[in-house]
Design a protein around this motif. Sequence first.
Motif, PDB file in Angstrom:
ATOM      1  N   MET A 138       0.733  -1.154  -0.025  1.00 57.78           N
ATOM      2  CA  MET A 138       0.018  -0.164   0.100  1.00 57.78           C
ATOM      3  C   MET A 138       0.836   1.335  -0.012  1.00 57.78           C
ATOM      4  SD  MET A 138      -3.100  -0.524  -0.562  1.00 57.78           S
ATOM      5  CE  MET A 138      -4.535  -0.756   0.149  1.00 57.78           C
ATOM      6  N   ILE A 139       1.771   1.328   0.956  1.00 58.57           N
ATOM      7  CA  ILE A 139       2.783   2.423   0.826  1.00 58.57           C
ATOM      8  C   ILE A 139       3.436   2.583  -0.280  1.00 58.57           C
ATOM      9  CG2 ILE A 139       4.961   3.487   1.951  1.00 58.57           C
ATOM     10  CD1 ILE A 139       4.016   2.159   4.667  1.00 58.57           C
ATOM     11  N   TYR A 140       4.095   1.595  -1.074  1.00 54.31           N
ATOM     12  CA  TYR A 140       4.641   1.647  -2.108  1.00 54.31           C
ATOM     13  C   TYR A 140       3.955   2.391  -3.212  1.00 54.31           C
ATOM     14  CZ  TYR A 140       6.624   0.453  -6.604  1.00 54.31           C
ATOM     15  OH  TYR A 140       7.219   0.402  -7.834  1.00 54.31           O
ATOM     16  N   PHE A 141       2.809   1.805  -3.286  1.00 52.56           N
ATOM     17  CA  PHE A 141       1.899   2.545  -4.541  1.00 52.56           C
ATOM     18  C   PHE A 141       1.422   3.726  -4.218  1.00 52.56           C
ATOM     19  CE2 PHE A 141       1.369  -2.189  -5.976  1.00 52.56           C
ATOM     20  CZ  PHE A 141       1.639  -1.996  -7.134  1.00 52.56           C
ATOM     21  N   ALA A 142       1.063   3.876  -2.715  1.00 53.63           N
ATOM     22  CA  ALA A 142       0.591   5.389  -2.567  1.00 53.63           C
ATOM     23  C   ALA A 142       1.699   6.477  -2.832  1.00 53.63           C
ATOM     24  CB  ALA A 142       0.269   5.442  -1.220  1.00 53.63           C
ATOM     25  N   TYR A 143       2.899   5.949  -2.670  1.00 55.04           N
ATOM     26  CA  TYR A 143       4.084   6.805  -2.823  1.00 55.04           C
ATOM     27  C   TYR A 143       4.258   6.914  -4.719  1.00 55.04           C
ATOM     28  CZ  TYR A 143       8.654   8.385  -3.649  1.00 55.04           C
ATOM     29  OH  TYR A 143       9.806   9.183  -4.101  1.00 55.04           O
ATOM     30  N   ARG A 144       3.963   5.871  -5.249  1.00 53.36           N
ATOM     31  CA  ARG A 144       4.252   5.941  -6.656  1.00 53.36           C
ATOM     32  C   ARG A 144       3.099   6.767  -7.359  1.00 53.36           C
ATOM     33  NH1 ARG A 144       4.567   0.827 -10.710  1.00 53.36           N
ATOM     34  NH2 ARG A 144       2.435   1.592 -11.015  1.00 53.36           N
ATOM     35  N   ASN A 145       1.832   6.674  -6.802  1.00 49.60           N
ATOM     36  CA  ASN A 145       0.675   7.388  -7.475  1.00 49.60           C
ATOM     37  C   ASN A 145       0.702   8.753  -6.941  1.00 49.60           C
ATOM     38  OD1 ASN A 145      -0.145   5.142  -8.903  1.00 49.60           O
ATOM     39  ND2 ASN A 145      -1.469   4.535  -7.154  1.00 49.60           N
ATOM     40  N   SER A 146       1.431   9.273  -5.884  1.00 50.63           N
ATOM     41  CA  SER A 146       1.202  10.462  -5.572  1.00 50.63           C
ATOM     42  C   SER A 146       1.988  11.521  -6.244  1.00 50.63           C
ATOM     43  CB  SER A 146       1.937  10.687  -3.948  1.00 50.63           C
ATOM     44  OG  SER A 146       1.831  11.908  -3.538  1.00 50.63           O
ATOM     45  N   ARG A 147       1.065  12.461  -6.886  1.00 51.07           N
ATOM     46  CA  ARG A 147       1.801  13.443  -7.713  1.00 51.07           C
ATOM     47  C   ARG A 147       0.764  14.682  -7.824  1.00 51.07           C
ATOM     48  NH1 ARG A 147       5.064  10.125  -7.923  1.00 51.07           N
ATOM     49  NH2 ARG A 147       6.206   8.857  -9.719  1.00 51.07           N
ATOM     50  N   LEU A 148       1.471  16.050  -8.120  1.00 50.36           N
ATOM     51  CA  LEU A 148       0.788  17.081  -8.173  1.00 50.36           C
ATOM     52  C   LEU A 148       1.104  17.433  -9.716  1.00 50.36           C
ATOM     53  CD1 LEU A 148      -0.881  18.935  -6.336  1.00 50.36           C
ATOM     54  CD2 LEU A 148       1.202  20.442  -6.096  1.00 50.36           C
ATOM     55  N   PHE A 149       0.273  17.844 -10.388  1.00 51.72           N
ATOM     56  CA  PHE A 149       0.402  18.496 -11.620  1.00 51.72           C
ATOM     57  C   PHE A 149      -0.133  19.914 -11.770  1.00 51.72           C
ATOM     58  CE2 PHE A 149      -0.431  14.092 -12.219  1.00 51.72           C
ATOM     59  CZ  PHE A 149       0.676  13.632 -12.976  1.00 51.72           C
ATOM     60  N   VAL A 150       0.550  20.843 -12.034  1.00 54.20           N
ATOM     61  CA  VAL A 150       0.216  22.240 -12.106  1.00 54.20           C
ATOM     62  C   VAL A 150       0.402  22.799 -13.335  1.00 54.20           C
ATOM     63  CG1 VAL A 150       0.714  24.579 -11.017  1.00 54.20           C
ATOM     64  CG2 VAL A 150       1.094  22.442  -9.590  1.00 54.20           C
ATOM     65  N   ASN A 151      -0.656  23.429 -13.840  1.00 54.71           N
ATOM     66  CA  ASN A 151      -0.442  24.513 -15.082  1.00 54.71           C
ATOM     67  C   ASN A 151      -1.214  25.691 -14.696  1.00 54.71           C
ATOM     68  OD1 ASN A 151      -3.222  23.823 -15.645  1.00 54.71           O
ATOM     69  ND2 ASN A 151      -2.802  22.727 -17.329  1.00 54.71           N
ATOM     70  N   SER A 152      -1.186  26.484 -15.704  1.00 55.73           N
ATOM     71  CA  SER A 152      -1.779  27.662 -15.477  1.00 55.73           C
ATOM     72  C   SER A 152      -3.341  27.930 -15.133  1.00 55.73           C
ATOM     73  CB  SER A 152      -1.711  28.923 -16.503  1.00 55.73           C
ATOM     74  OG  SER A 152      -2.309  28.337 -17.860  1.00 55.73           O
ATOM     75  N   GLU A 153      -4.159  26.478 -15.318  1.00 55.32           N
ATOM     76  CA  GLU A 153      -5.475  26.927 -15.095  1.00 55.32           C
ATOM     77  C   GLU A 153      -6.126  25.756 -14.410  1.00 55.32           C
ATOM     78  OE1 GLU A 153      -6.096  26.245 -19.321  1.00 55.32           O
ATOM     79  OE2 GLU A 153      -6.961  28.145 -19.748  1.00 55.32           O
ATOM     80  N   PHE A 154      -5.155  24.740 -13.945  1.00 56.93           N
ATOM     81  CA  PHE A 154      -5.563  23.805 -12.921  1.00 56.93           C
ATOM     82  C   PHE A 154      -4.572  23.239 -12.299  1.00 56.93           C
ATOM     83  CE2 PHE A 154      -8.880  23.566 -16.153  1.00 56.93           C
ATOM     84  CZ  PHE A 154     -10.099  23.730 -15.416  1.00 56.93           C
ATOM     85  N   ILE A 155      -4.986  22.779 -11.070  1.00 60.27           N
ATOM     86  CA  ILE A 155      -4.073  22.040 -10.081  1.00 60.27           C
ATOM     87  C   ILE A 155      -4.607  20.781  -9.949  1.00 60.27           C
ATOM     88  CG2 ILE A 155      -3.068  21.909  -7.798  1.00 60.27           C
ATOM     89  CD1 ILE A 155      -3.882  24.928  -7.559  1.00 60.27           C
ATOM     90  N   ILE A 156      -3.871  19.629 -10.413  1.00 64.30           N
ATOM     91  CA  ILE A 156      -4.417  18.273 -10.415  1.00 64.30           C
ATOM     92  C   ILE A 156      -3.537  17.351  -9.250  1.00 64.30           C
ATOM     93  CG2 ILE A 156      -4.839  16.252 -11.555  1.00 64.30           C
ATOM     94  CD1 ILE A 156      -5.073  18.089 -14.244  1.00 64.30           C
ATOM     95  N   LYS A 157      -4.176  16.883  -8.270  1.00 69.28           N
ATOM     96  CA  LYS A 157      -3.419  15.943  -7.470  1.00 69.28           C
ATOM     97  C   LYS A 157      -3.902  14.798  -7.601  1.00 69.28           C
ATOM     98  CE  LYS A 157      -3.407  14.831  -2.443  1.00 69.28           C
ATOM     99  NZ  LYS A 157      -4.092  14.934  -1.318  1.00 69.28           N
ATOM    100  N   GLN A 158      -3.097  13.832  -7.732  1.00 70.28           N
ATOM    101  CA  GLN A 158      -3.030  12.206  -7.992  1.00 70.28           C
ATOM    102  C   GLN A 158      -2.877  11.498  -6.771  1.00 70.28           C
ATOM    103  OE1 GLN A 158      -2.013  10.020 -11.752  1.00 70.28           O
ATOM    104  NE2 GLN A 158      -0.720   9.043 -10.263  1.00 70.28           N
ATOM    105  N   SER A 159      -3.547  10.853  -6.213  1.00 70.36           N
ATOM    106  CA  SER A 159      -3.269  10.097  -5.030  1.00 70.36           C
ATOM    107  C   SER A 159      -4.037   8.739  -4.711  1.00 70.36           C
ATOM    108  CB  SER A 159      -3.575  11.133  -3.852  1.00 70.36           C
ATOM    109  OG  SER A 159      -4.784  11.185  -3.603  1.00 70.36           O
ATOM    110  N   GLY A 160      -3.425   8.013  -3.800  1.00 68.82           N
ATOM    111  CA  GLY A 160      -4.134   6.831  -3.567  1.00 68.82           C
ATOM    112  C   GLY A 160      -3.402   5.508  -3.776  1.00 68.82           C
ATOM    113  N   ALA A 161      -3.495   4.394  -3.007  1.00 62.03           N
ATOM    114  CA  ALA A 161      -2.811   3.159  -3.308  1.00 62.03           C
ATOM    115  C   ALA A 161      -3.709   2.326  -4.352  1.00 62.03           C
ATOM    116  CB  ALA A 161      -2.425   2.449  -2.165  1.00 62.03           C
TER     117      ALA A 161
END
Lengths: 501, 189
Positions: free
Chosen positions: A408-431
């Motif tokens: 779980m920890i491994y996948f949660a780490y691998r999936n945890s990402r933040l994407f930022v552009n000028s119009e949106f902030i996208i957070k990906q998370s979860g195992a």
Amino acid sequence: MKIDFSQPQRQSLVGVVVMFTDTLQGTVRSLWPILLVWVFRIDEVNKLYLGLGTAGVILLLGVIAYLKYYNFTFFLDEENEEFVIRKGILNKSRIAIPLDKIQQVNINQSVIQKLIGVHALEVDTAGSSKKEVTIKAITHDLATALKERLLESGKNTETNSFNEEGTTTKKEYPFIQISLLSLLKTGITSNYARSFALLFAFVITVYQNIEDYIDATGYESDPLQEYINPTVLLQFVGFIILAIIVLTLLVNLLRTILKYFNYRITQQQNSLLLSYGLLTTRNTIIRPERVQMVTVGRNYFQKKMDIQDIKIRQASNLDTNNKEHRKQAIEIPGCNEKEKDVLIKFLLEKMPERGVMLKPSIRKVIVQVVKFLIVPFVIFFLFASVRFTELYDYAVFLPLYFVFVATMIYFAYRNSRLFVNSEFIIKQSGAWDIDNDFLAPHKIQAVSLKQYFWHKKADIGKVTLYTAGGTLTFGLADYTRLKQLVNYWLYQVETTDKNWM
Amino acid sequence: MDTVKDESNNSERNNYINNPIDTLALPQFEEVQLSPLQPAYYKIVLFNIGIVYLLLAIGAGCGIYFISEIQSYWYVPVAFIVFTLCISLFISRISFKNKGFAFRTHDVMYRSGAIAITTIIIPYNRVQHVALHEGFLSRKLGLATIEIFTAGGDSSDVKIPGLEKEHAEKIKKLLVGKVLNQDKETNED
């Protein structure tokens, strides 16, 4: 099809039935201890008195229900732009809601209301939630008309161009309908963790009770103990796991179908109208400008089946002094890719694209390992060695726990990402269930950065974005990058001409 | 309001130029010099800690006096209280030193914390309302607390304690002015 709401009017007459059941429910709920005593002593009570008493109570309740119905009126005060409700038998009260304060109008139907063919209309106001107003019995036509009027007038104060637009696009057309098949798919693929935990707890208690029972029956030697050899144990564990899986699936399936049966999404003027539910039908309105955050979530199975859940968080709590917790997010289960795209486009005004990617620091894994592996293990062995040696019997489960948590920890780490552009902030998370939170920068209310002193040297920290519909946290990540991002978001919020709602 | 906004956006879109923004050239919040709280505020902190520990000490004293079984172990609670008192004082000192605030042109910053340092930033155009609190002791010392509310929930509200009364009043006026200006602007739109 203009219905006049300017004159005070009562609810549907059949609504007395709803009032009656409500009053009955209330009475039973407040008097249940006394009723329980009577039920147990039913043989001792004189049947005649009992019958007369029950009849009297029912008559009294009927009269109360009728008076409730009689004294409940509602009308639209066009001059003051208020929706006014008068109610109360002895204590009369008059509730006036300014139309521009109306956030949502929901039309719901409980089982009883379904039986007699009326609907409940719920007016949701901004700010103090204590004075939410419900009309309990109203015909469907009247309800929809009133709802339209309430929301329309609210908008009138804001804009006039809407009406012209509104009349042309007034036709309702269901543009997305979640099929039963999608619900089935959602049902068997979602909420594993919660149902699993519930069932696991249930099974453990049952197992312990059986053991206690056997102890209590006073066998010389525990028959369980005698029969337990590796194969039996394995079979037993296998059986339990299988049972848990089947039960989990069933429970989830039932829950999903009951809650979301016949899910229809209609576009109405500039908002979405959702209606769903098998036993109780729920109606909700979503206005894109009120939407603060949208979450799209799916797990591996759901990805293969092309379904995903959409969670929508609207601005709910305008009055910040109100300590009551936020309303839960509105959920749309089982959307396929195309439906998701349409909805997201409608809610966020355009398709969000993933911008620059930000990865969390490897230290995040260390924190998780300490929190979920080292600390529990230390506590376990501490207890086991000091006092409760019987805990060692459960040590078999430790490797299982370890493997589970580590993946779980491994996948949660691998999936945890933040994407930022000028119009949106996208957070990906979860195992397992991978969520994508979409947030437009102009919805941000406040930003906070947090750093523990032992993270200072590694230059890592956490960022939290507060919106009126919940928070978004990302970390631990490169603190310098986060600071840059914060500066950028602040710049965006402070220069934007878009309103957050 | 929204269609009005849309229209203004449309007109903007016609002469819309999308220059890349140099994010490094943006004003950096981390370089802002934060103003510390009034030193007198630390007295209030100490006073509060004092009250808590006074109550604890009275409780422990009563316990030791009345329950004879634990009388011979009197040093355990005493040591415990002294130890936690020292830690509390230490942490309160650090957290007092860490606290700081700044009012920029477009937002307010507040830093706090002892073990973890949190910096929270609220843009003025997201402020819902402002409150000014004065406790009994802080009034004697001429101090006040400013509380700034947003729509982002309780955890995003900022409370700046230990401001001079006059200063706090000025800040409140400034913030209220900014909030009102915002409202006016949006209404005029």
